[in-house]
Design an enzyme around this catalytic site. Structure first.
Site: not given
Ligand code: PGA
Length: 247
Positions: A9-10, A95, A168, A174, A231-232
């Site tokens: 969820w950052k 990350h 990643e 993102g 993430g998103g």
């Molecule tokens: P994202 O992020 O799915 O929004 O690209 C992935 C992450 O940074 O873990």
């Protein structure tokens, strides 16, 4: 082994929004057998309340980061011991946003990994991946190999512990630009070989970077992709559950 799907969820959600998302996830879980292990990583201020909501459900919770130091005078930091108290099962380490915006180096990530293994039973999820220029120069594998060696330097993993690596590629985070399943598979296979050579046979490999409901199934179908770091698309129940059920 079950696939592992982690929602990161950052810092995207506020406290109330985090609670609402946790409640939505519980209320909207599809009434089908859950074939994957599901984890969400809220921001530190929300972990405790999210944990109260998720307690007794099929969803586990984890942390996005922590300090490697033992509890003490370290303003602004979060200790591993406090995450243990909150029953966090997983922790993200290194990350790319921590590396990029908070100057985390492989050496710092190595120290955090060591602390997690020595002082807790939390499962570490070490994130790594190359940037676009490195891939374009054909040096992605070399870069990932160097990161692996640096973050794992001197780390002794007890036989009953597993190491989770999240590959990643920075250019896919993102951006909406996902690695193709074949590209991701090739890198995962490479990482698996490297880990075996380095003496970490007990591992799981996650892919992360613009994972969405419409590409999750093809990624999860790859033999060396053991799960996803999202993430998103983990920020709404409507997009997260289809990813969890994509296999
Ligand atoms: P994202 O992020 O799915 O929004 O690209 C992935 C992450 O940074 O873990």
């Amino acid at each position: 082994m079950k696939k592992l799907i982690i929602g990161n969820w950052k810092m995207a959600l506020g406290y109330q929004q985090s609670l609402e998302l946790a409640e939505n996830l519980v209320l909207s879980q599809p009434p089908r057998p859950l074939l994957a292990e599901v984890v969400v990583c809220p921001s530190p201020v929300a972990i405790s309340s999210v944990a109260n909501i998720l307690e007794g459900t099929a969803i586990f919770w984890g942390a996005q980061d922590a300090a490697e130091q033992t509890p003490g005078a370290l303003t602004g930091e979060t200790s591993l011991e406090s995450l243990v108290e909150l029953d966090c099962r997983f922790i993200l380490l290194g990350h790319s946003e921590r590396r990029q915006f908070f100057n985390e180096t492989d050496a710092i990530i190595n120290a955090k990994l060591r602390a997690v293994i020595e002082r807790t039973t939390i499962k570490p999820v070490v994130c790594l991946g190359e940037d676009l220029a490195t891939r374009q120069f054909g040096q992605a594998e070399e870069k990932v190999s160097r990161q692996l060696q640096a973050v794992l330097a001197g780390i002794i993993l007890p036989a009953d512990r597993e190491l989770i690596i999240a590959y990643e590629p920075i250019w896919a985070i993102g951006t909406g630009q996902t690695s193709t399943p074949e590209q991701a598979q090739a890198m995962h296979q490479f990482i698996r070989q490297e880990l075996e050579q380095l003496g970490y046979p007990n591992n799981r490999l996650l892919y992360g970077g613009s994972v969405k409901p419409d590409n999750a199934a093809s990624l999860l179908a790859m033999p060396d992709i053991d799960g996803l770091l999202v993430g998103g698309a983990s920020l709404t129940a409507d997009s997260f559950w289809p990813i969890v059920f994509a296999q």
